[in-house]
Scaffold this active site. Sequence first.
Site, PDB file in Angstrom:
ATOM      1  N   VAL A 179       0.818  -1.212   0.000  1.00  0.00           N
ATOM      2  CA  VAL A 179       0.000   0.000   0.000  1.00  0.00           C
ATOM      3  C   VAL A 179       0.851   1.261   0.000  1.00  0.00           C
ATOM      4  O   VAL A 179       0.343   2.360   0.147  1.00  0.00           O
ATOM      5  CB  VAL A 179      -0.946   0.018   1.223  1.00  0.00           C
ATOM      6  CG1 VAL A 179      -1.954  -1.102   1.111  1.00  0.00           C
ATOM      7  CG2 VAL A 179      -0.158  -0.087   2.526  1.00  0.00           C
ATOM      8  N   GLY A 180       2.155   1.116  -0.172  1.00  0.00           N
ATOM      9  CA  GLY A 180       3.018   2.282  -0.239  1.00  0.00           C
ATOM     10  C   GLY A 180       3.495   2.738   1.127  1.00  0.00           C
ATOM     11  O   GLY A 180       3.168   2.152   2.160  1.00  0.00           O
ATOM     12  N   ARG A 181       4.277   3.805   1.100  1.00  0.00           N
ATOM     13  CA  ARG A 181       4.830   4.358   2.336  1.00  0.00           C
ATOM     14  C   ARG A 181       4.573   5.856   2.411  1.00  0.00           C
ATOM     15  O   ARG A 181       4.419   6.513   1.388  1.00  0.00           O
ATOM     16  CB  ARG A 181       6.344   4.087   2.403  1.00  0.00           C
ATOM     17  CG  ARG A 181       6.674   2.649   2.708  1.00  0.00           C
ATOM     18  CD  ARG A 181       8.159   2.405   2.659  1.00  0.00           C
ATOM     19  NE  ARG A 181       8.643   2.313   1.292  1.00  0.00           N
ATOM     20  CZ  ARG A 181       9.904   2.023   0.981  1.00  0.00           C
ATOM     21  NH1 ARG A 181      10.790   1.829   1.934  1.00  0.00           N
ATOM     22  NH2 ARG A 181      10.275   1.936  -0.275  1.00  0.00           N
TER      23      ARG A 181
ATOM     24  N   ALA B 250      17.196   1.677  -1.348  1.00  0.00           N
ATOM     25  CA  ALA B 250      18.393   1.738  -0.513  1.00  0.00           C
ATOM     26  C   ALA B 250      19.609   2.201  -1.302  1.00  0.00           C
ATOM     27  O   ALA B 250      20.427   2.988  -0.799  1.00  0.00           O
ATOM     28  CB  ALA B 250      18.661   0.368   0.110  1.00  0.00           C
TER      29      ALA B 250
ATOM     30  N   ASP C 207      14.853   8.262   1.656  1.00  0.00           N
ATOM     31  CA  ASP C 207      13.412   8.183   1.439  1.00  0.00           C
ATOM     32  C   ASP C 207      12.663   9.474   1.732  1.00  0.00           C
ATOM     33  O   ASP C 207      11.481   9.587   1.393  1.00  0.00           O
ATOM     34  CB  ASP C 207      12.820   7.056   2.293  1.00  0.00           C
ATOM     35  CG  ASP C 207      13.309   5.685   1.865  1.00  0.00           C
ATOM     36  OD1 ASP C 207      14.078   5.617   0.890  1.00  0.00           O
ATOM     37  OD2 ASP C 207      12.923   4.690   2.499  1.00  0.00           O
TER      38      ASP C 207
ATOM     39  N   HIS D 223      29.913 -16.443 -22.376  1.00  0.00           N
ATOM     40  CA  HIS D 223      28.935 -17.464 -22.765  1.00  0.00           C
ATOM     41  C   HIS D 223      29.216 -18.758 -22.010  1.00  0.00           C
ATOM     42  O   HIS D 223      30.371 -19.146 -21.860  1.00  0.00           O
ATOM     43  CB  HIS D 223      29.031 -17.728 -24.266  1.00  0.00           C
ATOM     44  CG  HIS D 223      28.135 -18.838 -24.739  1.00  0.00           C
ATOM     45  ND1 HIS D 223      26.782 -18.654 -24.932  1.00  0.00           N
ATOM     46  CD2 HIS D 223      28.398 -20.141 -25.023  1.00  0.00           C
ATOM     47  CE1 HIS D 223      26.254 -19.802 -25.340  1.00  0.00           C
ATOM     48  NE2 HIS D 223      27.209 -20.714 -25.401  1.00  0.00           N
TER      49      HIS D 223
END
Length: 211
Positions: free
Chosen positions: A10-12, A59, A51, A182
């Site tokens: 739900v986000g911060r 981070a 943030d 490879h």
Amino acid sequence: IAADVVVVCVGRRANTEDLGLEVLGVKTNKQGLLDVGADLKITPNVAAIGDITTGPALAHKASTQGHIAAEILSGHSASYAPMAIPAVIFSDPEIAMTGLTAEQATEQGLRVSTAMFPMAASGRARTMNESAGLSQLVHTDSGVIVGAQLVGPHVSEFIAEITLAIEMGATLEDLAATIHPHPTVSETLVESALVGLGKPIHVVAKRPRAK
């Protein structure tokens, strides 16, 4: 869809209310975040990182800002002006992205195309039995790489390659000419570049439709 666990994000919300910013005469934006420039300063002697600043709450963004802020506050020449910041979802398969999506590039007025190579055509991915996913590059009409979206095994380990390509203004030809070890999943970046150049090797080239 069958699943063992469903994660709802739900986000911060910014935690800047009790930092004493009013004493410094500093105001936050509508989201409660601090808008900073290339010097990261909110006053002549105070910098903001992480943030509580605008941009992705990651981070690696915060630690990079911290290094640069320390240099600037120590009187050294430095600036924070990334052209792209990679983001990773450590799911199975992994998801990684950097730079612009085709939609974002178009909104910025760029003429772009996408070049995609499926993980199912990667020898390394197939030997690991992890062939779900793709490597997709977003590039301008002149071939300049402006973004990438990757899905597959270990894509978190080489999304930084495309971030560097964006920072350096690299083109599809630059990437296609870079020899990759490879067998590795990172070879899908070269394969995607070849698709964008119209010279695919391990997938069938799309033929133009007859008019």
